[in-house]
Design an enzyme around this catalytic site. Structure first.
Site, PDB file in Angstrom:
ATOM      1  N   ARG A 158      -6.429   8.871  10.506  1.00  0.00           N
ATOM      2  CA  ARG A 158      -5.606   8.274  11.562  1.00  0.00           C
ATOM      3  C   ARG A 158      -4.478   9.204  12.000  1.00  0.00           C
ATOM      4  O   ARG A 158      -3.946   9.068  13.100  1.00  0.00           O
ATOM      5  CB  ARG A 158      -5.104   6.897  11.110  1.00  0.00           C
ATOM      6  CG  ARG A 158      -6.189   5.830  11.206  1.00  0.00           C
ATOM      7  CD  ARG A 158      -5.781   4.532  10.562  1.00  0.00           C
ATOM      8  NE  ARG A 158      -6.041   4.536   9.131  1.00  0.00           N
ATOM      9  CZ  ARG A 158      -5.433   3.721   8.256  1.00  0.00           C
ATOM     10  NH1 ARG A 158      -4.524   2.873   8.659  1.00  0.00           N
ATOM     11  NH2 ARG A 158      -5.750   3.793   6.977  1.00  0.00           N
ATOM     12  N   GLU A 200      -1.726   3.425  -1.498  1.00  0.00           N
ATOM     13  CA  GLU A 200      -1.465   2.006  -1.809  1.00  0.00           C
ATOM     14  C   GLU A 200      -2.695   1.437  -2.504  1.00  0.00           C
ATOM     15  O   GLU A 200      -2.607   0.623  -3.396  1.00  0.00           O
ATOM     16  CB  GLU A 200      -1.131   1.233  -0.528  1.00  0.00           C
ATOM     17  CG  GLU A 200      -0.633  -0.179  -0.799  1.00  0.00           C
ATOM     18  CD  GLU A 200      -0.420  -1.001   0.458  1.00  0.00           C
ATOM     19  OE1 GLU A 200      -0.762  -0.543   1.563  1.00  0.00           O
ATOM     20  OE2 GLU A 200       0.071  -2.130   0.314  1.00  0.00           O
TER      21      GLU A 200
HETATM   22  N1  ADE Z   1      -2.680   2.499   4.427  1.00  0.00           N
HETATM   23  C1  ADE Z   1      -2.062   2.205   3.276  1.00  0.00           C
HETATM   24  N2  ADE Z   1      -1.650   0.919   3.260  1.00  0.00           N
HETATM   25  C2  ADE Z   1      -2.034   0.387   4.453  1.00  0.00           C
HETATM   26  C3  ADE Z   1      -1.882  -0.880   5.056  1.00  0.00           C
HETATM   27  N3  ADE Z   1      -1.273  -1.878   4.417  1.00  0.00           N
HETATM   28  N4  ADE Z   1      -2.373  -1.064   6.304  1.00  0.00           N
HETATM   29  C4  ADE Z   1      -2.984  -0.050   6.944  1.00  0.00           C
HETATM   30  N5  ADE Z   1      -3.154   1.169   6.434  1.00  0.00           N
HETATM   31  C5  ADE Z   1      -2.687   1.399   5.198  1.00  0.00           C
END
Ligand code: ADE
Length: 173
Positions: free
Chosen positions: A60, A97
């Site tokens: 992205r 994450e």
């Molecule tokens: N990349 C890491 N965490 C994300 C999230 N919550 N939404 C979209 N892309 C992410």
């Protein structure tokens, strides 16, 4: 008047894993005026940091960073997932994450002393940002800023990289 970009970000519960709220920027991209406006905000920031080059992490970061580079007449350097780039690379690993991965940049992608701004859609734990910073610095560049559509401040990305100047359009708590 400043645009409230949060109105155009879709929040999707339990994607890609249970407990994650995925922040989907595709509604911004689908609208030419919004995409251009978001690009312009990040470009103004990169200009204020006197960027020489824009780095965008796969995937992205390409969507967000490439139009910023062209608006400013700057070069764009992709930070790619492993084994995608054909020539000699520098590599750094990072945690997300959800999950972990590595990023690579061509060894000649940044010229020594170049001022670099990273562009990406979202900063969560700042793992991608840390890995990109490591790559940029190992190649002799200077990271002068990082610009995102979205920041998740509760994941404390700024605290992990206190020496990095960070800019974001929308914050979600
Ligand atoms: N990349 C890491 N965490 C994300 C999230 N919550 N939404 C979209 N892309 C992410």
């Amino acid at each position: 008047m400043a645009i409230d970009f949060s109105k155009y970000i879709a929040s999707v519960k339990d994607f890609p894993n249970k407990g994650i709220v995925f922040r989907d920027i595709t509604p911004i991209l689908q609208d030419g005026d919004l995409y251009r406006a978001a690009t312009h905000e990040l470009a103004e920031y990169a200009k204020s940091r006197k960027a020489d080059v824009i780095v965008g992490p796969e995937a992205r970061g390409f969507i967000v960073g490439c139009p910023v580079a062209t608006e400013l007449g700057l070069g764009f350097v992709p930070a790619r997932k492993p084994h995608k780039l054909p020539r000699e690379v520098e590599r750094a690993s990072y945690d997300l994450e959800y999950g972990s991965n590595s990023l690579e940049m061509h060894k000649d992608a940044i010229k020594p002393g170049q001022r670099v701004v990273i562009c990406d859609d979202l900063m969560a734990t700042a793992g991608t940002l840390r890995a990109s910073k490591e790559l940029i610095e190992n190649l002799g560049g200077k990271l002068v800023g990082a610009a995102f559509y979205i920041e998740l401040p509760d994941l404390k990305g700024r605290e992990k990289l206190p020496d990095v100047d960070i800019y974001s359009l929308v914050q979600y708590h």
